[in-house]
Design a protein around this motif. Structure first.
Motif, PDB file in Angstrom:
ATOM      1  N   HIS A  27      84.362  11.981  22.405  1.00  0.00           N
ATOM      2  CA  HIS A  27      83.798  11.520  21.138  1.00  0.00           C
ATOM      3  C   HIS A  27      83.080  12.692  20.472  1.00  0.00           C
ATOM      4  N   ALA A  28      83.445  13.008  19.236  1.00  0.00           N
ATOM      5  CA  ALA A  28      82.716  14.043  18.505  1.00  0.00           C
ATOM      6  C   ALA A  28      81.274  13.584  18.271  1.00  0.00           C
ATOM      7  N   HIS A  29      81.105  12.421  17.682  1.00  0.00           N
ATOM      8  CA  HIS A  29      79.786  11.791  17.563  1.00  0.00           C
ATOM      9  C   HIS A  29      79.616  10.955  18.822  1.00  0.00           C
ATOM     10  N   GLU A  30      78.708  11.340  19.688  1.00  0.00           N
ATOM     11  CA  GLU A  30      78.604  10.756  21.021  1.00  0.00           C
ATOM     12  C   GLU A  30      78.489   9.232  20.976  1.00  0.00           C
ATOM     13  N   TRP A  31      79.185   8.590  21.898  1.00  0.00           N
ATOM     14  CA  TRP A  31      79.180   7.130  21.996  1.00  0.00           C
ATOM     15  C   TRP A  31      77.766   6.590  22.140  1.00  0.00           C
ATOM     16  N   GLN A  32      76.970   7.218  23.015  1.00  0.00           N
ATOM     17  CA  GLN A  32      75.618   6.710  23.270  1.00  0.00           C
ATOM     18  C   GLN A  32      74.696   6.894  22.071  1.00  0.00           C
ATOM     19  N   HIS A  33      75.136   7.657  21.085  1.00  0.00           N
ATOM     20  CA  HIS A  33      74.346   7.845  19.874  1.00  0.00           C
ATOM     21  C   HIS A  33      74.952   7.114  18.678  1.00  0.00           C
ATOM     22  N   GLY A  34      75.817   6.139  18.957  1.00  0.00           N
ATOM     23  CA  GLY A  34      76.369   5.317  17.878  1.00  0.00           C
ATOM     24  C   GLY A  34      77.765   5.683  17.439  1.00  0.00           C
ATOM     25  N   GLY A  35      78.407   6.639  18.106  1.00  0.00           N
ATOM     26  CA  GLY A  35      79.761   7.029  17.730  1.00  0.00           C
ATOM     27  C   GLY A  35      80.773   5.944  18.047  1.00  0.00           C
ATOM     28  N   VAL A  36      81.833   5.881  17.249  1.00  0.00           N
ATOM     29  CA  VAL A  36      82.862   4.861  17.436  1.00  0.00           C
ATOM     30  C   VAL A  36      84.047   5.445  18.199  1.00  0.00           C
ATOM     31  N   THR A  37      84.849   4.555  18.771  1.00  0.00           N
ATOM     32  CA  THR A  37      86.073   4.973  19.452  1.00  0.00           C
ATOM     33  C   THR A  37      87.215   4.817  18.464  1.00  0.00           C
ATOM     34  N   GLY A  38      87.549   5.914  17.808  1.00  0.00           N
ATOM     35  CA  GLY A  38      88.608   5.920  16.804  1.00  0.00           C
ATOM     36  C   GLY A  38      89.149   7.322  16.662  1.00  0.00           C
ATOM     37  N   GLU A  39      90.373   7.444  16.167  1.00  0.00           N
ATOM     38  CA  GLU A  39      90.998   8.763  16.119  1.00  0.00           C
ATOM     39  C   GLU A  39      90.256   9.727  15.199  1.00  0.00           C
ATOM     40  N   ARG A  40      89.443   9.201  14.284  1.00  0.00           N
ATOM     41  CA  ARG A  40      88.655  10.085  13.415  1.00  0.00           C
ATOM     42  C   ARG A  40      87.366  10.554  14.074  1.00  0.00           C
ATOM     43  N   ASN A  41      87.112  10.089  15.314  1.00  0.00           N
ATOM     44  CA  ASN A  41      85.921  10.542  16.040  1.00  0.00           C
ATOM     45  C   ASN A  41      86.282  11.034  17.437  1.00  0.00           C
ATOM     46  N   LEU A  42      87.558  11.233  17.705  1.00  0.00           N
ATOM     47  CA  LEU A  42      87.998  11.687  19.022  1.00  0.00           C
ATOM     48  C   LEU A  42      88.700  13.030  18.894  1.00  0.00           C
ATOM     49  N   LEU A  43      88.489  13.869  19.889  1.00  0.00           N
ATOM     50  CA  LEU A  43      89.161  15.160  19.920  1.00  0.00           C
ATOM     51  C   LEU A  43      89.383  15.566  21.365  1.00  0.00           C
ATOM     52  N   CYS A  44      90.299  16.491  21.565  1.00  0.00           N
ATOM     53  CA  CYS A  44      90.592  16.988  22.906  1.00  0.00           C
ATOM     54  C   CYS A  44      89.697  18.175  23.219  1.00  0.00           C
ATOM     55  N   ALA A  45      89.062  18.136  24.363  1.00  0.00           N
ATOM     56  CA  ALA A  45      88.212  19.238  24.821  1.00  0.00           C
ATOM     57  C   ALA A  45      88.430  19.410  26.312  1.00  0.00           C
ATOM     58  N   CYS A  46      88.646  20.645  26.750  1.00  0.00           N
ATOM     59  CA  CYS A  46      88.809  20.887  28.180  1.00  0.00           C
ATOM     60  C   CYS A  46      87.497  20.506  28.885  1.00  0.00           C
ATOM     61  N   ARG A  47      87.573  20.297  30.174  1.00  0.00           N
ATOM     62  CA  ARG A  47      86.402  19.800  30.896  1.00  0.00           C
ATOM     63  C   ARG A  47      85.195  20.732  30.727  1.00  0.00           C
ATOM     64  N   ALA A  48      85.394  22.050  30.779  1.00  0.00           N
ATOM     65  CA  ALA A  48      84.276  22.987  30.647  1.00  0.00           C
ATOM     66  C   ALA A  48      83.610  22.859  29.280  1.00  0.00           C
ATOM     67  N   ASP A  49      84.421  22.809  28.202  1.00  0.00           N
ATOM     68  CA  ASP A  49      83.858  22.708  26.857  1.00  0.00           C
ATOM     69  C   ASP A  49      83.247  21.327  26.618  1.00  0.00           C
ATOM     70  N   HIS A  50      83.845  20.307  27.211  1.00  0.00           N
ATOM     71  CA  HIS A  50      83.294  18.955  27.113  1.00  0.00           C
ATOM     72  C   HIS A  50      81.904  18.902  27.749  1.00  0.00           C
ATOM     73  N   LEU A  51      81.776  19.476  28.953  1.00  0.00           N
ATOM     74  CA  LEU A  51      80.490  19.459  29.641  1.00  0.00           C
ATOM     75  C   LEU A  51      79.443  20.292  28.899  1.00  0.00           C
ATOM     76  N   ALA A  52      79.873  21.420  28.330  1.00  0.00           N
ATOM     77  CA  ALA A  52      78.942  22.259  27.568  1.00  0.00           C
ATOM     78  C   ALA A  52      78.402  21.492  26.360  1.00  0.00           C
ATOM     79  N   LYS A  53      79.270  20.717  25.731  1.00  0.00           N
ATOM     80  CA  LYS A  53      78.835  19.916  24.596  1.00  0.00           C
ATOM     81  C   LYS A  53      77.925  18.773  25.050  1.00  0.00           C
ATOM     82  N   SER A  54      78.272  18.133  26.171  1.00  0.00           N
ATOM     83  CA  SER A  54      77.451  17.028  26.683  1.00  0.00           C
ATOM     84  C   SER A  54      76.057  17.508  27.078  1.00  0.00           C
ATOM     85  N   GLU A  55      75.959  18.764  27.531  1.00  0.00           N
ATOM     86  CA  GLU A  55      74.660  19.338  27.879  1.00  0.00           C
ATOM     87  C   GLU A  55      73.942  19.900  26.660  1.00  0.00           C
TER      88      GLU A  55
END
Length: 205
Positions: free
Chosen positions: A129-157
């Motif tokens: 989720h580009a706009h994080e789910w826990q912060h109100g982001g929706v599950t839709g193709e306009r808010n989803l993107l592909c990120a490798c695990r390393a980049d995903h974790l860096a963003k989550s942190e």
């Protein structure tokens, strides 16, 4: 024993459907809350098409019966689908995890990890989720993107932030407020002019 029968045996029902069921509640247990999944195509409900509704676990159902059932529902979940492919494009906040068809579409759209300079193939990436789910982001193709695990974790942190823009580009922001964009994947080239039907030909679908 099926999962529904097992749940009812262990937890009982949440609320009696009639007085005859009152003794099925299990004291001190959370109870089972049945969920009915009824899908009604919007254009069919409006009388524009003749598609059938579908009741999960039962099969196809005529639209008028489905509309009668839906009229007595206490809540709805809006699901936006592609009118040509049927792929689900938007689940609002009904679910955090994207359905498999939505996940596949985002992977096909993105092709690779959307972090600039990372070329890990999309099918090996997380769908985030580009706009994080826990912060109100929706599950839709306009808010989803592909990120490798390393980049995903860096963003989550919160080492990076990102925004999926209406153009399809992803804007990334560093902790030092520097921003840089990953442009959208170029669309497929159109068919050659020699293969296109004449302009006065009716649409085949």
């Amino acid at each position: 024993m099926g999962p529904t029968a097992r749940d009812l045996l262990l937890e009982g029902i949440k609320q009696a459907a009639s007085g005859e069921w009152a003794g099925l509640a299990v004291p001190g247990r959370k109870g089972v809350v049945p969920q009915v999944f009824l899908t009604i195509p919007l254009l069919s409900a409006l009388g524009r098409t003749t598609e059938h509704a579908q009741l999960r676990g039962h099969g196809l159902m005529d639209v008028e019966t489905a509309k009668d059932l839906a009229g007595r529902a206490t809540s709805f979940v809006r699901v936006l689908t592609d009118p040509c492919t049927g792929v689900r494009l938007d689940m609002d906040r009904a679910t955090r995890m994207p359905p498999e068809d939505m996940r596949r579409w985002v992977q096909v759209r993105d092709e690779v990890c959307r972090f600039p300079g990372c070329n890990r193939p999309a099918h090996l990436c997380d769908v985030d989720h580009a706009h994080e789910w826990q912060h109100g982001g929706v599950t839709g193709e306009r808010n989803l993107l592909c990120a490798c695990r390393a980049d995903h974790l860096a963003k989550s942190e919160e080492l990076f932030g990102n925004e999926l823009r209406s153009t399809g580009a992803v804007r990334w922001c560093t902790p030092w407020r520097r921003t840089f964009d990953d442009p959208p994947i170029a669309p497929l080239a159109p068919a050659p002019e020699s293969l296109r039907p004449p302009d006065d030909d009716p649409c085949p679908f």
